[in-house]
Design a protein around this motif. Structure first.
Motif, mmCIF file in Angstrom:
data_model
loop_
_atom_site.group_PDB
_atom_site.id
_atom_site.type_symbol
_atom_site.label_atom_id
_atom_site.label_comp_id
_atom_site.label_asym_id
_atom_site.label_seq_id
_atom_site.Cartn_x
_atom_site.Cartn_y
_atom_site.Cartn_z
ATOM 1 N N LEU A 136 26.097 -131.100 -14.536
ATOM 2 C CA LEU A 136 26.874 -130.748 -13.351
ATOM 3 C C LEU A 136 27.448 -129.350 -13.580
ATOM 4 O O LEU A 136 28.550 -129.204 -14.105
ATOM 5 C CB LEU A 136 27.994 -131.764 -13.118
ATOM 6 N N LEU A 137 26.674 -128.345 -13.221
ATOM 7 C CA LEU A 137 27.082 -126.962 -13.467
ATOM 8 C C LEU A 137 28.023 -126.461 -12.387
ATOM 9 O O LEU A 137 27.917 -126.849 -11.231
ATOM 10 C CB LEU A 137 25.863 -126.039 -13.503
ATOM 11 N N LYS A 138 28.884 -125.565 -12.784
ATOM 12 C CA LYS A 138 29.748 -124.850 -11.853
ATOM 13 C C LYS A 138 29.255 -123.411 -11.784
ATOM 14 O O LYS A 138 28.539 -122.939 -12.679
ATOM 15 C CB LYS A 138 31.195 -124.901 -12.337
ATOM 16 N N ASP A 139 29.652 -122.722 -10.726
ATOM 17 C CA ASP A 139 29.272 -121.309 -10.575
ATOM 18 C C ASP A 139 29.623 -120.503 -11.822
ATOM 19 O O ASP A 139 28.847 -119.664 -12.266
ATOM 20 C CB ASP A 139 29.993 -120.681 -9.375
ATOM 21 N N GLY A 140 30.802 -120.777 -12.358
ATOM 22 C CA GLY A 140 31.289 -120.034 -13.511
ATOM 23 C C GLY A 140 30.484 -120.271 -14.773
ATOM 24 O O GLY A 140 30.609 -119.525 -15.740
ATOM 25 N N THR A 141 29.663 -121.298 -14.774
ATOM 26 C CA THR A 141 28.764 -121.559 -15.897
ATOM 27 C C THR A 141 27.389 -120.988 -15.606
ATOM 28 O O THR A 141 26.779 -120.347 -16.466
ATOM 29 C CB THR A 141 28.639 -123.084 -16.146
ATOM 30 N N LEU A 142 26.889 -121.190 -14.393
ATOM 31 C CA LEU A 142 25.532 -120.772 -14.055
ATOM 32 C C LEU A 142 25.354 -119.262 -14.013
ATOM 33 O O LEU A 142 24.406 -118.730 -14.596
ATOM 34 C CB LEU A 142 25.100 -121.365 -12.703
ATOM 35 N N TYR A 143 26.243 -118.559 -13.331
ATOM 36 C CA TYR A 143 26.003 -117.127 -13.120
ATOM 37 C C TYR A 143 25.993 -116.302 -14.413
ATOM 38 O O TYR A 143 25.146 -115.421 -14.557
ATOM 39 C CB TYR A 143 26.935 -116.574 -12.042
ATOM 40 N N PRO A 144 26.870 -116.566 -15.375
ATOM 41 C CA PRO A 144 26.731 -115.840 -16.642
ATOM 42 C C PRO A 144 25.372 -116.084 -17.315
ATOM 43 O O PRO A 144 24.803 -115.179 -17.931
ATOM 44 C CB PRO A 144 27.879 -116.370 -17.498
ATOM 45 N N VAL A 179 20.998 -125.866 -24.239
ATOM 46 C CA VAL A 179 19.748 -126.028 -23.494
ATOM 47 C C VAL A 179 19.791 -125.468 -22.078
ATOM 48 O O VAL A 179 18.778 -125.482 -21.379
ATOM 49 C CB VAL A 179 19.312 -127.520 -23.433
ATOM 50 N N LEU A 180 20.919 -124.962 -21.650
ATOM 51 C CA LEU A 180 21.054 -124.532 -20.258
ATOM 52 C C LEU A 180 20.098 -123.410 -19.870
ATOM 53 O O LEU A 180 19.511 -123.431 -18.786
ATOM 54 C CB LEU A 180 22.499 -124.140 -19.955
ATOM 55 N N GLU A 181 19.922 -122.418 -20.742
ATOM 56 C CA GLU A 181 19.001 -121.323 -20.423
ATOM 57 C C GLU A 181 17.592 -121.848 -20.203
ATOM 58 O O GLU A 181 16.916 -121.460 -19.256
ATOM 59 C CB GLU A 181 19.003 -120.253 -21.529
ATOM 60 N N MET A 182 17.153 -122.758 -21.075
ATOM 61 C CA MET A 182 15.821 -123.336 -20.945
ATOM 62 C C MET A 182 15.696 -124.078 -19.617
ATOM 63 O O MET A 182 14.689 -123.947 -18.911
ATOM 64 C CB MET A 182 15.558 -124.299 -22.114
ATOM 65 N N LEU A 183 16.692 -124.856 -19.261
ATOM 66 C CA LEU A 183 16.629 -125.646 -18.034
ATOM 67 C C LEU A 183 16.642 -124.766 -16.789
ATOM 68 O O LEU A 183 15.915 -125.033 -15.828
ATOM 69 C CB LEU A 183 17.780 -126.653 -17.995
ATOM 70 N N VAL A 184 17.429 -123.710 -16.811
ATOM 71 C CA VAL A 184 17.449 -122.785 -15.671
ATOM 72 C C VAL A 184 16.083 -122.129 -15.510
ATOM 73 O O VAL A 184 15.541 -122.062 -14.402
ATOM 74 C CB VAL A 184 18.571 -121.727 -15.823
ATOM 75 N N LEU A 185 15.504 -121.657 -16.604
ATOM 76 C CA LEU A 185 14.166 -121.064 -16.531
ATOM 77 C C LEU A 185 13.151 -122.064 -15.993
ATOM 78 O O LEU A 185 12.301 -121.724 -15.164
ATOM 79 C CB LEU A 185 13.720 -120.553 -17.906
ATOM 80 N N LYS A 186 13.241 -123.306 -16.443
ATOM 81 C CA LYS A 186 12.305 -124.343 -15.999
ATOM 82 C C LYS A 186 12.428 -124.603 -14.499
ATOM 83 O O LYS A 186 11.422 -124.784 -13.806
ATOM 84 C CB LYS A 186 12.555 -125.630 -16.795
ATOM 85 N N LEU A 187 13.649 -124.593 -13.992
ATOM 86 C CA LEU A 187 13.863 -124.866 -12.572
ATOM 87 C C LEU A 187 13.370 -123.744 -11.668
ATOM 88 O O LEU A 187 12.939 -123.995 -10.548
ATOM 89 C CB LEU A 187 15.344 -125.145 -12.296
ATOM 90 N N GLU A 237 29.289 -133.519 -26.312
ATOM 91 C CA GLU A 237 28.409 -133.425 -25.148
ATOM 92 C C GLU A 237 28.319 -131.983 -24.655
ATOM 93 O O GLU A 237 27.229 -131.475 -24.380
ATOM 94 C CB GLU A 237 28.916 -134.333 -24.022
ATOM 95 N N LYS A 238 29.448 -131.302 -24.576
ATOM 96 C CA LYS A 238 29.457 -129.901 -24.129
ATOM 97 C C LYS A 238 28.635 -129.022 -25.069
ATOM 98 O O LYS A 238 27.883 -128.168 -24.620
ATOM 99 C CB LYS A 238 30.891 -129.371 -24.042
ATOM 100 N N GLN A 239 28.795 -129.227 -26.366
ATOM 101 C CA GLN A 239 28.049 -128.432 -27.340
ATOM 102 C C GLN A 239 26.547 -128.657 -27.218
ATOM 103 O O GLN A 239 25.754 -127.727 -27.268
ATOM 104 C CB GLN A 239 28.507 -128.748 -28.761
ATOM 105 N N MET A 244 36.780 -137.215 -27.684
ATOM 106 C CA MET A 244 35.943 -136.631 -28.716
ATOM 107 C C MET A 244 34.505 -136.454 -28.219
ATOM 108 O O MET A 244 33.881 -135.459 -28.492
ATOM 109 C CB MET A 244 35.984 -137.470 -29.980
ATOM 110 N N ASN A 245 33.985 -137.425 -27.469
ATOM 111 C CA ASN A 245 32.606 -137.339 -26.977
ATOM 112 C C ASN A 245 32.384 -136.136 -26.079
ATOM 113 O O ASN A 245 31.298 -135.559 -26.066
ATOM 114 C CB ASN A 245 32.211 -138.621 -26.245
ATOM 115 N N ASP A 246 33.393 -135.757 -25.285
ATOM 116 C CA ASP A 246 33.274 -134.586 -24.411
ATOM 117 C C ASP A 246 32.941 -133.331 -25.204
ATOM 118 O O ASP A 246 32.118 -132.525 -24.792
ATOM 119 C CB ASP A 246 34.574 -134.347 -23.637
ATOM 120 N N LYS A 247 33.587 -133.183 -26.333
ATOM 121 C CA LYS A 247 33.372 -132.011 -27.187
ATOM 122 C C LYS A 247 31.904 -131.931 -27.620
ATOM 123 O O LYS A 247 31.273 -130.882 -27.507
ATOM 124 C CB LYS A 247 34.295 -132.098 -28.402
#
Length: 113
Positions: free
Chosen positions: A45-53, A13-21, A6-8, A1-4
């Motif tokens: 722990l991002l994968k290519d399939g998450t980062l590139y989109p 916040v991923l867009e914000m973190l990518v811009l910050k980096l 955590e993913k949400q 249940m925690n995985d669900k």
């Protein structure tokens, strides 16, 4: 249940973190993935399939631009992503929003029942 949950939470916040980096200097995909992993102490722990989109969406929105590096000796060309002025403005607004939301969440979580 925690995985669900955590993913949400991470997804928002991923867009914000990518811009910050990429704010201090342009970076290529693998570099972003590694830096995100290191700086978050393995929380992200991002994968290519998450980062590139994410990068493509940011590029479509005019928040980042990409350019290929020149091949230098044995080094292969890499696609670098750079934040735009519009991206810097958006990042500042997103960070303000994040801090406001985080503060509100903390107030609720810390409330004594």
């Amino acid at each position: 249940m925690n995985d669900k949950y955590e993913k949400q939470m991470k997804k928002g916040v991923l867009e914000m973190l990518v811009l910050k980096l990429i704010e201090p200097e342009p970076k290529y995909g693998y570099q972003i993935i590694q830096e995100m992993k290191e700086k978050s102490e393995d929380t992200f722990l991002l994968k290519d399939g998450t980062l590139y989109p994410i990068l493509y969406r940011l590029e479509d929105d005019g928040l980042v631009v990409s350019e290929w590096s020149e091949a230098d000796g044995k080094q292969v060309p890499r696609k670098y992503y750079r934040i735009t002025d519009r991206g810097k403005t958006a990042l500042s607004e997103i960070e303000s929003l994040w801090f406001r939301i985080s503060e509100g969440i903390s107030k609720i979580l810390e409330e004594k029942v």
